[in-house]
Design an enzyme around this catalytic site. Structure first.
Site, mmCIF file in Angstrom:
data_model
loop_
_atom_site.group_PDB
_atom_site.id
_atom_site.type_symbol
_atom_site.label_atom_id
_atom_site.label_comp_id
_atom_site.label_asym_id
_atom_site.label_seq_id
_atom_site.Cartn_x
_atom_site.Cartn_y
_atom_site.Cartn_z
ATOM 1 N N SER A 23 0.316 1.185 15.753
ATOM 2 C CA SER A 23 0.104 1.001 14.314
ATOM 3 C C SER A 23 -0.119 -0.483 14.031
ATOM 4 O O SER A 23 0.460 -1.347 14.688
ATOM 5 C CB SER A 23 1.333 1.486 13.545
ATOM 6 O OG SER A 23 1.305 1.015 12.218
ATOM 7 N N GLY A 24 -0.940 -0.765 13.027
ATOM 8 C CA GLY A 24 -1.160 -2.160 12.635
ATOM 9 C C GLY A 24 -0.089 -2.685 11.711
ATOM 10 O O GLY A 24 -0.005 -3.882 11.465
ATOM 11 N N THR A 25 0.760 -1.793 11.184
ATOM 12 C CA THR A 25 1.689 -2.210 10.132
ATOM 13 C C THR A 25 3.169 -1.959 10.453
ATOM 14 O O THR A 25 4.038 -2.431 9.731
ATOM 15 C CB THR A 25 1.364 -1.481 8.815
ATOM 16 O OG1 THR A 25 1.382 -0.070 9.049
ATOM 17 C CG2 THR A 25 -0.007 -1.886 8.299
ATOM 18 N N ASP A 41 -3.333 6.415 -3.007
ATOM 19 C CA ASP A 41 -2.120 5.885 -2.386
ATOM 20 C C ASP A 41 -1.498 4.843 -3.313
ATOM 21 O O ASP A 41 -1.965 4.624 -4.429
ATOM 22 C CB ASP A 41 -2.397 5.328 -0.985
ATOM 23 C CG ASP A 41 -3.218 4.049 -1.015
ATOM 24 O OD1 ASP A 41 -3.944 3.837 -1.998
ATOM 25 O OD2 ASP A 41 -3.139 3.260 -0.056
ATOM 26 N N ALA A 97 -10.646 8.354 8.123
ATOM 27 C CA ALA A 97 -10.197 9.714 7.803
ATOM 28 C C ALA A 97 -9.078 9.698 6.771
ATOM 29 O O ALA A 97 -8.921 10.644 5.999
ATOM 30 C CB ALA A 97 -9.748 10.413 9.080
ATOM 31 N N SER A 143 0.811 -1.215 0.000
ATOM 32 C CA SER A 143 0.000 0.000 0.000
ATOM 33 C C SER A 143 0.847 1.269 0.000
ATOM 34 O O SER A 143 1.612 1.515 -0.917
ATOM 35 C CB SER A 143 -0.955 -0.041 1.202
ATOM 36 O OG SER A 143 -1.882 1.001 1.162
ATOM 37 N N ASP A 174 -6.193 2.314 -2.965
ATOM 38 C CA ASP A 174 -7.397 2.064 -2.173
ATOM 39 C C ASP A 174 -7.713 3.205 -1.197
ATOM 40 O O ASP A 174 -8.649 3.108 -0.410
ATOM 41 C CB ASP A 174 -7.354 0.705 -1.456
ATOM 42 C CG ASP A 174 -6.257 0.589 -0.405
ATOM 43 O OD1 ASP A 174 -5.492 1.558 -0.229
ATOM 44 O OD2 ASP A 174 -6.160 -0.485 0.226
ATOM 45 N N ARG A 223 0.566 5.793 16.748
ATOM 46 C CA ARG A 223 0.047 6.981 16.082
ATOM 47 C C ARG A 223 -0.738 7.790 17.105
ATOM 48 O O ARG A 223 -1.600 7.253 17.803
ATOM 49 C CB ARG A 223 -0.832 6.591 14.886
ATOM 50 C CG ARG A 223 -0.062 5.808 13.846
ATOM 51 C CD ARG A 223 -0.800 5.707 12.521
ATOM 52 N NE ARG A 223 -0.140 4.794 11.598
ATOM 53 C CZ ARG A 223 0.917 5.085 10.867
ATOM 54 N NH1 ARG A 223 1.450 6.285 10.933
ATOM 55 N NH2 ARG A 223 1.444 4.198 10.053
ATOM 56 N N ARG A 251 -2.646 4.995 19.620
ATOM 57 C CA ARG A 251 -2.845 3.556 19.378
ATOM 58 C C ARG A 251 -1.645 3.005 18.612
ATOM 59 O O ARG A 251 -0.980 3.734 17.861
ATOM 60 C CB ARG A 251 -4.134 3.278 18.590
ATOM 61 C CG ARG A 251 -4.188 3.941 17.253
ATOM 62 C CD ARG A 251 -5.403 3.532 16.433
ATOM 63 N NE ARG A 251 -5.258 2.216 15.850
ATOM 64 C CZ ARG A 251 -4.622 1.970 14.697
ATOM 65 N NH1 ARG A 251 -4.065 2.964 14.020
ATOM 66 N NH2 ARG A 251 -4.546 0.745 14.220
#
Length: 547
Positions: A510-512, A287, A384, A70, A291, A517, A508
């Protein structure tokens, strides 16, 4: 199945897993497995094994695998599984993916693969089918080779669609599984995707004029060539649309997502430096895998102004809500909007107070928003960051097609709704599809970006990335709006928030990537900046460095 085992074992040895440091695991998250590309060959091979099991478990339906990272830099890559209707992998299987990929040896891998087949009651002799695609990263070729090796070893039929946007693969998975049925999603080809959307675009516009040119920044990713291909399918005699594609260099991998794209615009809150922004021109950014979508313009007097996922969400909800009223379906169909904690407080207030629509908040990650949006007849969801779509229930689609119009105005509303349901990629957020939706709405309303921006005033906000030693220490509750761990961190954030007017902040993991963040909003720009800085310092104190 000894022969199966021998083939998997031999292929697994050729596509070996890279051992991680002690105590670390490969984890399947919202974006699948995503990391430095040189770690991914063995991971991708093992994902292929799981995809074959998933297909056999689901009565030989086609499963998708997308190889992309991504908006990440070109040195990264990722691999994720797409379920039969084009949705994300079922959450329970994320744990199975994590376990399978972390098998310590090829022998242990074969053993766990067979164990899974037994536990899940999967017939390993049943047919299986997997289709896959990749973005423009050079590492994609190696990963596709590893994936194909796993599919060959498990005697899984497979189709390589080569370079695609992520949403195109999601489309193809649903189209493959619905081919020849009453719910057929479209022609099973990349061209089928273009034809479906081009036809729906023309139908949705209904001859209205698109005002002024549109500049599209494609982050030097796959969206550039795919958008150019799509534009060939727009009939010039029916739609006069001046689109200029920029940042579409896919031949130099090092420029992918570099100082361009939706993530750059959203996080830096400024236009990409190249090409130099033209004052007043309507512009949007996709991006790297197309997506996410962000709109913006540079005002000659007031400077840069961004219209992000929250703005797209409220624009879509307002337009579709008006159409549902015009179609006389307001008592039959429930419309709702789904957001995350990153949604600007002003947008939430506008949707609830002005549009009079319910707003639900979920944890970050498309799978969470998608799931909640499915509880409405028309569910609008956007993060967002510009990732989102609109879901229409079978009841809604039926109503658009079977309601007997009592007036020309009602018929117009019904046919526009039917066109939108084809234009919007309901499988997943799709920057090209969402861009077409925005262009249709602006044409119907005869709005400029300035008109759109005047619907409400965003609260000033800041998003800060804080690198941490171990992101897993940071755990959240209340749809990720509060930290439950580390203990004491949330109390310090609460104390910082209380110092400012109309303020809100959260942090929180980051998921990646190994980072947190931090999001902050307040009544003024300076207060939002100060609050974000203070919360970033709190996160640093609990382990990390701000970047």
């Amino acid at each position: 199945m000894a022969q199966h085992d021998e083939r998997i074992l031999a292929a697994a040895q050729k596509h070996a897993i890279v051992p991680l440091e002690k105590g670390q695991l490969y984890k399947y998250g919202t974006a699948g497995f995503r990391m430095k590309a040189d770690l991914l060959e063995g991971v991708t091979f093992r994902v292929g094994l799981l995809a074959s099991l998933r297909s056999r478990k689901l009565n030989s339906q086609t499963i998708g695998v997308m190889i992309t990272a991504s908006h990440n830099p070109a040195v990264d890559n990722g691999v994720k599984i797409v379920d039969p209707m084009g949705e994300m992998l079922e959450q329970d299987w994320e744990r199975l993916a994590t376990n399978l990929v972390n098998a310590p040896s090829p022998e242990a891998l074969v053993q766990y693969y067979n164990q899974l087949a037994t536990e899940l009651k999967v017939d390993l002799s049943a047919p299986a089918k997997v289709i896959y695609g990749r973005d423009t990263r050079p590492s994609g070729h190696t990963l596709v080779t590893a994936l194909a090796a796993a599919l060959d070893a498990t005697e899984t039929e497979h189709v390589d669609y080569k370079i695609l946007t992520t949403p195109q693969l999601h489309y193809l998975v649903r189209a493959t599984n619905t081919e020849g049925t009453p719910t057929s999603y479209g022609e099973v080809s990349e061209v089928g995707y273009y034809k479906k959307m081009a036809d729906a675009f023309v139908r949705a516009l209904k001859g209205r004029r698109i005002n002024g040119p549109l500049v599209v920044d494609c982050a030097n990713g796959v969206g550039g060539p795919k958008l150019a291909e799509f534009l060939k399918h727009i009939p010039k005699d029916k739609v006069d649309w001046d689109v200029k594609i920029v940042n579409d260099d896919v031949l130099r991998p090092e420029v992918l997502n570099l100082d361009s794209g939706a993530d750059f615009v959203k996080t830096k809150q400024r236009a990409p430096p190249k090409p130099a922004p033209q004052p007043g021109v309507r512009t949007c950014s996709l991006d790297g895998d197309a997506d996410r979508l962000i709109y913006y313009w540079v005002d000659p007097d007031t400077g840069f102004f961004m219209l992000d996922g929250d703005r797209i969400s409220s624009l879509a909800a307002s337009f579709i809500g008006d159409l549902v009223q015009g179609a006389g379906l307001q008592d039959e169909l429930r419309i709702g909007v789904v957001q995350t904690a990153y949604a600007n407080g002003a947008s939430t207030n506008y949707i609830r107070s002005h549009l009079k629509l319910p707003v639900m908040c979920t944890p970050t990650g498309v799978k969470h928003l998608h799931h909640v949006a499915q509880s409405f007849d028309i569910g609008v969801y956007f993060e967002a960051n510009g990732h989102g779509t609109v879901l229409f229930s079978p009841d809604a689609l039926r109503a658009f097609k079977t309601t007997e119009p009592q007036s020309p105005a009602q018929q117009d509303a019904l046919t526009t709704l039917a066109a939108l349901s084809d234009l919007i990629n309901q499988t997943v957020g799709d920057a090209i599809s969402d861009m077409l939706l925005v262009e249709v709405i602006l044409a119907h309303k005869n709005w400029s970006l300035r008109d759109w921006a005047m619907t409400y005033n965003d609260l000033p906000n800041r998003l800060v990335r804080v690198v941490v030693g171990n992101k897993d220490l940071f755990q959240t509750t209340d749809a990720e709006r509060r930290l439950s761990h580390p203990e004491g961190a949330q109390e310090q954030i609460d104390a910082a928030v209380k110092k400012y007017k109309d303020a809100r902040a959260f942090a929180r993991a980051s998921g990646t990537e190994n980072a947190c963040r931090v999001y902050a909003e307040a009544a003024t720009n300076s207060e939002a900046t100060e609050l974000a800085k203070q919360v970033a310092q709190i996160i640093e104190r609990f382990g990390g460095n701000s970047q």
